[in-house]
Structure formats: C-alpha cells, structure tokens
Design a protein around this motif. Structure first.
Motif, mmCIF file in Angstrom:
data_model
loop_
_atom_site.group_PDB
_atom_site.id
_atom_site.type_symbol
_atom_site.label_atom_id
_atom_site.label_comp_id
_atom_site.label_asym_id
_atom_site.label_seq_id
_atom_site.Cartn_x
_atom_site.Cartn_y
_atom_site.Cartn_z
ATOM 1 N N LEU A 184 -2.228 -8.241 -2.894
ATOM 2 C CA LEU A 184 -3.544 -7.925 -3.467
ATOM 3 C C LEU A 184 -4.369 -7.080 -2.502
ATOM 4 N N ALA A 185 -4.253 -7.391 -1.214
ATOM 5 C CA ALA A 185 -4.970 -6.582 -0.219
ATOM 6 C C ALA A 185 -4.450 -5.147 -0.238
ATOM 7 N N GLY A 186 -3.116 -4.987 -0.374
ATOM 8 C CA GLY A 186 -2.536 -3.651 -0.473
ATOM 9 C C GLY A 186 -2.996 -2.913 -1.705
ATOM 10 N N LEU A 187 -3.064 -3.622 -2.846
ATOM 11 C CA LEU A 187 -3.530 -3.006 -4.089
ATOM 12 C C LEU A 187 -5.003 -2.606 -3.997
ATOM 13 N N LEU A 188 -5.782 -3.408 -3.288
ATOM 14 C CA LEU A 188 -7.193 -3.070 -3.081
ATOM 15 C C LEU A 188 -7.325 -1.758 -2.311
ATOM 16 N N LEU A 189 -6.482 -1.593 -1.297
ATOM 17 C CA LEU A 189 -6.493 -0.340 -0.530
ATOM 18 C C LEU A 189 -6.085 0.841 -1.416
ATOM 19 N N LYS A 230 -5.660 7.224 -10.344
ATOM 20 C CA LYS A 230 -5.964 6.018 -11.117
ATOM 21 C C LYS A 230 -4.828 5.012 -10.944
ATOM 22 N N LEU A 231 -5.193 3.797 -10.530
ATOM 23 C CA LEU A 231 -4.209 2.726 -10.379
ATOM 24 C C LEU A 231 -3.922 2.140 -11.754
ATOM 25 N N PHE A 288 0.838 -1.206 0.000
ATOM 26 C CA PHE A 288 0.000 0.000 0.000
ATOM 27 C C PHE A 288 0.870 1.253 0.000
ATOM 28 N N ALA A 289 1.940 1.254 0.823
ATOM 29 C CA ALA A 289 2.819 2.419 0.901
ATOM 30 C C ALA A 289 3.550 2.642 -0.419
#
Length: 418
Positions: free
Chosen positions: A358-363, A378-379, A38-39
C-alpha cells in the motif's frame, strides 16, 4: 466464517503490535516491498499511460482500416527496397470509384488528400500554414471526425465538389474569435468556402501527430478543382478501406481488395503486386511489442526489491516467533491446533507485506502530479489489484516457513522458554 474473521482480526492485532514495538525495524524490513511495488506498478502505470497516449495520438488513422498506398509499412522488419516501391503508380480517384463499386467486404471506402501551407482569411483575420484535407462522403466512417457545431457534408456536396468546409476549433477561434462561424464565408488561397461546421477540439497529443484543431476539411473534388484552377500541382489521392467488425484481422477485405486492384491494374498471375495494403494494426502491434518489453523490464527491476522485501518480512516473522514462543506454548496447552498457530503468523506476514504494498501504491499515485495535457498518469484499478496481489504473494512466501516452524513447536518446551 466467524472463525476466519477472528483469525484475521487477531493477526492484525499481532501485526500492529509488532509495528508499534519495533517500528524502525519493521519500516526498514518493509522498505523492500514498498520499493518493489513502486518499481513494478510505477513502470506498469507509466507504460500503460504511454501506450494510451501514443494510441490516442494515432487515432486519426482509424480502426479496422486498410490504406492503399505505394510504400508498405514494415517498421524496421528486414530490408526495405524503396527503389522498387518508388516506381509503383500512385492510387487514383478512378481506382477509388472502382473499389467503392466492387468491394463487398468493405463497410466504407474513402478517398482523401492533404495539402499544407495554406493561407486562410476572414475579413481582417487570417491564419497561415493551415493544412487542408479533401475527403469523400464516407470518410467520416473511416476516420474519427467529431463535429462540435454544425453539420457534416451531404453526399451531393461531395459528389458535385461544392465549396463547403469544416474547420478546426483553433482555426475557428483565430478567425472568428467568439463569433459563430457557421454560415460565414472564408477564403483559402483567395477561393471562397462556406463554413458548415466546427470540429471538436482535440488538444495537443504526445507524438505531435496531426490534429483537427488547425485543419480545414473540404470535399475531395472541390479541393482538386481548387489546385487545378490555381495552376498548382494537383492533390495525390489516398484510398482507405473500412472493414466490418466481424472480419477478424481484416483478412477477407485484404484478399478481396488485392484481387480487385490486381484486376483493375491488369496484373498477370505471376506478376508482383504494384501496390501496398497497409493496416494500422501493424503499427499498433509494433508499439505493443515495445510496451511488453518495457513491462518485462519493470518486473525484472522490481523483482530484486521484492526479493529483499521478502527476506525482510521473513526476518521479522522469525523474530516474532522467537519473541512469542512462550505465548504459542500457552495457546497450544489450551487446545490451539497447529493450523491455528500457522494461520496466525501467515496472516500477520501477509498483512505486513500488504502494508508495504500500500505504501508503494501511494507513491505510485503521487506520480499523477507529474501529468501533463498529453501524458495523463493514472493509477488504474487493475494495477492496484496487481500490486496488492503481488504483495500478498510475497507475504505468503515470507511467512510460510516461520509460520510452519511456530505451528510445530512442542507446547511444553515452548512454555518453558523465556
């Protein structure tokens, strides 16, 4: 191929089993990877968005363009002797015509000028504080001018200085409402101009940079006549040179423009230039330097969390090896090779790490809810791949030692373990 698919499938089953049996422990262990991804990806996404927003805000200065000016663009590099630059002569319309005639390395040469604080009227409607820009015929090749409705100037209109004008979308709305402005006559400081086009709406931008929405654009000569006729101070010409795509770094155009200008101004060989040739690339390079620094900061911040996540997954894998020692012994006694056991645990570590990634990317994707008109978060696909790649590498680093230790277990001792 089938063996590899079977390995991955079994590893997924073991990983899911570990998740179900020790859900809280696994979640806490994966939290480091989640926060780290996430960071890192969050910073990369925000910085990419910032970079795009800034460069979109500065799109009005054009690409592969050199501006002839008095003051050089330095962006804080070293001492700035403004007292020397201020004595330099301003560019002139005659210099523009000379450059247009003699430059061979320029795809277009343009002159333009800007004046603000003007009053624009149409019948009972009016707008105050409008900015007016006067341009030459080739200016649409230098700058980004997008026409929504109507047409651009003809060369004859710009050369003769006819009172025709292009107006911005916001100005058109303020003066005409929903009516068609094309062919109508507006008055700018009580001088009539015929509207021939409405520019495409740009909207707000991040830096509050000049926008065409509240702008009116006329031929440079008609703008000059306008201010001379009203006994106001004339328009200061600014010259822009558009290079060819093949001219890397605009080096050829810069060398030629310098020689032509020095000849026109009669500078002797040992005399210093009394003009500046400014390129937007210098500004973009300055911005890119800041962007790179921010990205490095994001990687440094995220790396600490990733380190914690790496140790967390390694801990899970060591515990998993201990809990499944008896099973490993049975597999080996039935003929399982060392690489089979190693790949089992390595795939499991990678899978667990990717779940955290994946959890980090979701955040990170949820940051899009913070977007605004001028800052659209935008990711990107590239950042998603970077996130998955980093989490996979963390999984490999975290799982390799436990996997090796599992593959080297003696099957007899392993079967006897409880």
């Amino acid at each position: 191929m089938w063996f590899a698919i079977k390995q991955i499938y079994e590893s997924l089953l073991f990983a899911l089993s570990a998740l179900k049996e020790n859900l809280l422990r696994t979640i806490l262990s994966l939290l480091g990877v989640t926060v780290g991804i996430f960071a890192i990806i969050g910073v990369l996404t925000l910085v990419d968005t910032l970079n795009d927003s800034i460069k979109n805000s500065l799109s009005f200065i054009g690409n592969k363009v050199i501006y002839v000016d008095v003051f050089p663009w330095t962006f804080g590099k070293g001492e700035y002797p403004w007292w020397k630059y201020i004595k330099r002569p301003n560019p002139t319309y005659e210099e523009y015509k000379f450059l247009e005639k003699n430059l061979t390395q320029a795809s277009a040469v343009s002159v333009f000028g800007v004046r603000g604080g003007l009053n624009v009227k149409y019948k009972n409607s009016s707008a105050k504080g409008v900015v007016m820009q006067g341009i030459s015929y080739a200016h649409n090749k230098v700058a980004d001018l997008r026409i929504e409705n109507g047409r651009y100037f003809t060369e004859q209109e710009t050369e003769s200085g006819r009172n025709v004008i292009l107006i911005g979308a916001t100005l058109a709305k303020d003066l005409f409402g929903n009516a068609d402005p094309i062919g109508q006559t507006i008055k700018i400081n009580n001088i009539p101009f015929n509207v021939i086009a409405v520019l495409k709406k740009q909207g707000d931008n991040l830096l509050g940079a000049p926008s065409t929405d509240n702008l009116c654009i006329a031929p440079f000569k008609s703008m000059q006549k306008m201010f001379i006729s009203t006994r106001r101070r004339g328009v200061r010409p600014q010259i822009a040179l558009k290079g060819f795509e093949s001219d890397t770094g605009l080096q050829e155009l810069e060398y030629e423009a310098k020689g032509v200008l020095r000849a026109y101004r009669g500078l002797k060989p040992l005399e210093e230039d009394n003009f500046a040739l400014n390129r937007p690339e210098a500004l973009f390079d300055f911005i890119d330097g800041i962007i790179v620094t921010l990205k490095i900061g994001g990687w440094l911040i995220g790396s600490f969390s990733m380190l914690v996540g790496c140790f967390g997954i390694a801990n899970i894998m060591f515990v998993s090896v201990k809990e499944r020692t008896n099973l490993i012994g049975i597999q080996k006694s039935l003929g399982a090779k060392n690489y089979f056991i190693l790949s089992q645990f390595l795939f499991e570590a990678i899978f667990l790490s990717v779940i955290g990634g994946l959890a980090g990317l979701l955040l990170v994707s949820m940051l899009s809810f913070l977007s605004s008109e001028t800052f659209v978060i935008k990711l990107t696909t590239l950042n998603i791949l970077i996130g998955l790649g980093v989490s996979s590498v963390i999984g490999i680093l975290a799982g390799i030692i436990p996997a090796i230790s599992a593959s080297r277990l003696d099957p007899v001792i392993a079967i006897r373990s409880k």
